[in-house]
Scaffold this motif. Structure first.
Motif, PDB file in Angstrom:
ATOM      1  N   TYR A  11       6.991   0.375   5.557  1.00  0.00           N
ATOM      2  CA  TYR A  11       8.438  -0.007   5.782  1.00  0.00           C
ATOM      3  C   TYR A  11       9.163  -0.646   4.803  1.00  0.00           C
ATOM      4  CZ  TYR A  11      13.079  -1.049   8.045  1.00  0.00           C
ATOM      5  OH  TYR A  11      14.119  -1.260   8.171  1.00  0.00           O
ATOM      6  N   ASN A  12       9.889  -0.108   4.024  1.00  0.00           N
ATOM      7  CA  ASN A  12      10.704  -0.867   3.002  1.00  0.00           C
ATOM      8  C   ASN A  12       9.565  -1.705   1.997  1.00  0.00           C
ATOM      9  OD1 ASN A  12      12.976   0.221   3.799  1.00  0.00           O
ATOM     10  ND2 ASN A  12      13.733  -1.875   4.575  1.00  0.00           N
ATOM     11  N   GLU A  13       8.635  -0.562   1.340  1.00  0.00           N
ATOM     12  CA  GLU A  13       7.322  -1.268   0.463  1.00  0.00           C
ATOM     13  C   GLU A  13       7.661  -0.998  -1.291  1.00  0.00           C
ATOM     14  OE1 GLU A  13       5.132  -3.229   1.166  1.00  0.00           O
ATOM     15  OE2 GLU A  13       4.877  -3.490   3.340  1.00  0.00           O
ATOM     16  N   ALA A  14       9.052  -0.644  -1.286  1.00  0.00           N
ATOM     17  CA  ALA A  14       9.175  -0.217  -2.753  1.00  0.00           C
ATOM     18  C   ALA A  14       8.452  -1.054  -3.765  1.00  0.00           C
ATOM     19  CB  ALA A  14      10.546  -0.255  -3.057  1.00  0.00           C
ATOM     20  N   TYR A  15       8.682  -2.339  -3.533  1.00  0.00           N
ATOM     21  CA  TYR A  15       7.896  -3.301  -4.497  1.00  0.00           C
ATOM     22  C   TYR A  15       6.174  -2.912  -4.546  1.00  0.00           C
ATOM     23  CZ  TYR A  15       6.310  -7.498  -6.938  1.00  0.00           C
ATOM     24  OH  TYR A  15       5.622  -8.431  -7.905  1.00  0.00           O
ATOM     25  N   HIS A  16       5.609  -2.728  -3.983  1.00  0.00           N
ATOM     26  CA  HIS A  16       4.008  -2.139  -3.960  1.00  0.00           C
ATOM     27  C   HIS A  16       3.759  -0.783  -3.635  1.00  0.00           C
ATOM     28  CE1 HIS A  16       2.805  -6.710  -3.372  1.00  0.00           C
ATOM     29  NE2 HIS A  16       3.540  -6.677  -2.416  1.00  0.00           N
ATOM     30  N   ILE A  17       4.473   0.244  -3.356  1.00  0.00           N
ATOM     31  CA  ILE A  17       4.013   1.432  -2.929  1.00  0.00           C
ATOM     32  C   ILE A  17       3.507   2.481  -3.844  1.00  0.00           C
ATOM     33  CG2 ILE A  17       6.152   2.526  -2.892  1.00  0.00           C
ATOM     34  CD1 ILE A  17       3.170   2.911  -0.574  1.00  0.00           C
ATOM     35  N   ALA A  18       4.052   2.198  -5.234  1.00  0.00           N
ATOM     36  CA  ALA A  18       3.868   3.263  -6.169  1.00  0.00           C
ATOM     37  C   ALA A  18       2.230   2.675  -6.765  1.00  0.00           C
ATOM     38  CB  ALA A  18       4.712   3.218  -7.430  1.00  0.00           C
ATOM     39  N   ALA A  19       2.222   1.403  -7.193  1.00  0.00           N
ATOM     40  CA  ALA A  19       0.816   1.092  -7.419  1.00  0.00           C
ATOM     41  C   ALA A  19      -0.327   1.383  -6.325  1.00  0.00           C
ATOM     42  CB  ALA A  19       1.100  -0.429  -7.861  1.00  0.00           C
ATOM     43  N   CYS A  20       0.079   1.075  -5.297  1.00  0.00           N
ATOM     44  CA  CYS A  20      -0.937   1.435  -4.236  1.00  0.00           C
ATOM     45  C   CYS A  20      -1.426   2.778  -4.259  1.00  0.00           C
ATOM     46  CB  CYS A  20      -0.454   0.879  -2.914  1.00  0.00           C
ATOM     47  SG  CYS A  20      -1.599   1.010  -1.451  1.00  0.00           S
ATOM     48  N   VAL A  21      -0.376   3.835  -4.287  1.00  0.00           N
ATOM     49  CA  VAL A  21      -0.623   5.356  -4.222  1.00  0.00           C
ATOM     50  C   VAL A  21      -1.405   5.722  -5.585  1.00  0.00           C
ATOM     51  CG1 VAL A  21       0.283   7.432  -4.294  1.00  0.00           C
ATOM     52  CG2 VAL A  21       1.160   5.844  -2.683  1.00  0.00           C
ATOM     53  N   ARG A  22      -1.008   5.070  -6.731  1.00  0.00           N
ATOM     54  CA  ARG A  22      -1.640   5.437  -8.041  1.00  0.00           C
ATOM     55  C   ARG A  22      -3.140   5.300  -7.833  1.00  0.00           C
ATOM     56  NH1 ARG A  22       3.375   4.049 -10.409  1.00  0.00           N
ATOM     57  NH2 ARG A  22       2.447   1.938 -10.793  1.00  0.00           N
ATOM     58  N   ALA A  44      10.623   8.095  -1.946  1.00  0.00           N
ATOM     59  CA  ALA A  44      10.822   8.674  -3.308  1.00  0.00           C
ATOM     60  C   ALA A  44       9.743   8.195  -4.360  1.00  0.00           C
ATOM     61  CB  ALA A  44      12.168   8.265  -3.890  1.00  0.00           C
ATOM     62  N   LEU A  45       9.443   6.668  -4.236  1.00  0.00           N
ATOM     63  CA  LEU A  45       8.324   6.103  -5.166  1.00  0.00           C
ATOM     64  C   LEU A  45       7.100   6.749  -4.646  1.00  0.00           C
ATOM     65  CD1 LEU A  45       9.580   2.606  -5.693  1.00  0.00           C
ATOM     66  CD2 LEU A  45       9.437   4.409  -7.393  1.00  0.00           C
ATOM     67  N   ALA A  46       6.801   6.729  -3.224  1.00  0.00           N
ATOM     68  CA  ALA A  46       5.279   7.446  -2.984  1.00  0.00           C
ATOM     69  C   ALA A  46       5.122   8.923  -3.262  1.00  0.00           C
ATOM     70  CB  ALA A  46       5.251   7.230  -1.459  1.00  0.00           C
TER      71      ALA A  46
END
Length: 230
Positions: A11-22, A44-46
């Motif tokens: 929920y509103n994790e734009a700061y972390h999500i891309a690095a976590c998914v990658r 969108a980032l995920a």
């Protein structure tokens, strides 16, 4: 049915999500972001990082995790938070463990960074989390809506390689999250008919400080450990 899927509750994790998914996509074919209606760029980032996104209205943490367990077609599910990172060594250990069917789940040894400091004492290391679950042998206790509890139909093992947790970027964020947790816990206690007495507001904090700073050796972290225990 895949062997292993990674599920990230957001929920509103734009700061972390891309690095976590990658990081997960480098090791796991199926990465699912289980989102609670984020209003920032989390979705969108995920998706751009290679995750499948499922959106479900938030009821409570146990309900979100159980819904993912019920829906994701995988033999094993690895639950990860957006501010956590798996390492190649941890993933190698996970695949070796899940190749066997002796256990219903595994505890992961989590290392915590709080406000930029790795916390070694105070009960924060190793901070074991039951996050790797054989889907048909696990379910979440609906009565534990926060700090959710997994019930297993079988034994649980322990993995040794750490899960890295970059938790709380500021003391203000820390305080906000503790107020959310406290409100959840208070509602659970109230529903059980438990009411606070005046002395609880003095003795409970003293006991918790003593447990964190002395019993669980928060002293290892010096002034930061003292601040955290307080």
């Amino acid at each position: 049915m895949v062997h292993l899927a990674a599920v990230i509750l957001t929920y509103n994790e734009a700061y972390h999500i891309a690095a976590c998914v990658r990081r997960l996509r480098a090791e796991v074919d199926t990465v699912i972001v289980w989102d609670s209606g984020s209003t920032d760029e989390t979705v969108a980032l995920a998706q751009a990082a290679g995750a499948l996104v499922v959106q479900r209205p938030f009821d409570n943490y146990a309900g979100q995790r159980q819904a993912a367990l019920d829906a994701v077609a995988a033999e094993w599910i690895l639950f990860i938070d957006a501010d956590e990172r798996v390492t190649p060594a941890l993933m190698q250990e996970i695949y070796a463990a899940t190749a066997q069917r002796e256990m219903a789940g595994y505890w992961l040894a989590r290392r915590n960074w709080i406000v930029g400091h790795e916390v070694r004492g105070g009960g924060f290391s190793p901070d074991y989390q039951l996050r790797l679950l054989r889907r048909g042998a696990a379910h979440y206790d609906p009565a534990r809506q926060v700090h959710e509890v997994v019930e297993l139909d079988g034994a649980a093992g322990h993995l040794h390689e750490p899960l890295l947790h970059y938790n709380y970027l500021s003391w203000a964020q820390f305080s906000r999250k503790q107020r959310v947790y406290a409100a959840y816990e208070a509602r659970i206690l109230a529903a059980r008919g438990i009411r606070p007495r005046p002395h609880n507001f003095v003795l409970q904090p003293v006991r918790e400080f003593r447990r964190r700073f002395l019993t669980l050796d928060g002293r290892r972290d010096g002034v930061f450990g003292l601040q955290l225990a307080l």
